[in-house]
Design an enzyme around this catalytic site. Structure first.
Site, PDB file in Angstrom:
ATOM      1  CE1 TYR A 162      -2.743  -1.869   5.679  1.00 20.16           C
ATOM      2  CE2 TYR A 162      -2.594   0.370   4.842  1.00 20.16           C
ATOM      3  CZ  TYR A 162      -2.859  -0.967   4.642  1.00 20.16           C
ATOM      4  OH  TYR A 162      -3.217  -1.402   3.380  1.00 20.16           O
ATOM      5  CB  SER A 170      -0.884  -0.005   1.251  1.00 17.96           C
ATOM      6  OG  SER A 170      -1.435   1.267   1.504  1.00 17.96           O
TER       7      SER A 170
END
Length: 264
Positions: free
Chosen positions: A171, A150
């Site tokens: 994350y 990501s």
């Protein structure tokens, strides 16, 4: 003839979203696909989609698939997953690690349990699965490992924008670790003719997870359809391994580089 004819692909996080789209695309390209995630038809979930549904989609399109449930936070489940994939379809030629458990919480409020779970699924899981599929890939003289990442792996702007201040630090840590693992493993496995790459969407993909976290909307004109990631994943998982490895790639830029149309 599909570009993945005769290949076995193991795709994690394939009950919904990007993982399910990749599994369906690989099945259409001729691979026998092991579809895995925690969500099965017998397990309730806050999000739509099951591994049985993804496998049924592949089969209804004329492909071959096996739905194999696994909790990728558990080492024993990872080992069983590879063993069962091998028994039912054959040893994996392709591994796509897409499974994720994500919490958006600021560092000072993050619990040790959630921190450990995120790293177990998004970092330790792909690491362990890669070691489990390597012997079979080496025996066949080729292999493809793809880790789904990501843009959260990139460093945030300072002063932060809205994304940088909303609790995505852990994350981002997971995805940064996954990318460094990917490039490092690519270097180690280059002599073995095994490609290892990381792939991120250029734009946010509307999936049940991103919609739940309010990262995008179903009608957001800036969003990226899941099919874009699936097409980019296919590109990274069938070419001669030594010619396309060690990439930290972004979906639309990768397709443009190879002159391939971006699905709409």
């Amino acid at each position: 003839m599909g570009v993945l004819d005769g290949k076995v692909a193991l795709v994690t996080g394939a009950s919904r979203g990007i993982g399910a789209e990749i599994a369906r695309r690989f099945g259409a390209a001729g691979a026998a696909v092991a579809v895995t995630a925690r969500t099965t038809s017998g397990v309730s979930s806050a999000f739509p989609g099951t591994i049985e549904q993804t496998a049924a989609d592949i089969a209804s399109a004329g492909g071959t698939a096996a739905a194999i449930p696994a909790d990728l936070a558990k080492p024993a489940d990872r080992e069983r997953l590879v063993e069962e994939t091998t028994a039912r379809l054959g040893p994996p030629d392709i591994l796509v690690s897409d499974a994720a458990v994500t919490y958006f919480t600021k560092v000072e409020d993050f619990t040790a349990k959630r921190y450990a779970l995120m790293f177990a699924v998004q970092v330790e899981g792909p690491f362990h699965l890669a070691t489990l599929v390597l012997p079979g890939m080496r025996a066949r003289g080729a292999g493809w490992i793809l880790n789904i990442s990501s843009r959260a792996a990139l460093h945030p702007a300072i002063p932060p924008d809205a994304w940088g201040g909303r609790g995505g630090t852990v994350y981002g840590m997971c995805k940064a670790a996954l990318e460094r693992f990917s490039s490092g493993l690519a270097a180690e496995l280059y002599p073995d003719n095994i490609a290892v790459n990381a792939l991120s969407p250029t734009r946010v993909v509307p999936t049940p997870g991103t919609l739940f976290h309010h990262l995008t909307t179903e009608d957001d004109p800036r969003a990226e359809p899941p099919a874009v990631m699936a097409e980019a994943a296919l590109l990274l998982c069938h070419r001669e391994p030594r010619t396309l490895t060690g990439r930290i790639a972004y979906s639309q830029e990768l397709l443009a580089e190879f002159g391939m149309p971006v699905p709409r």
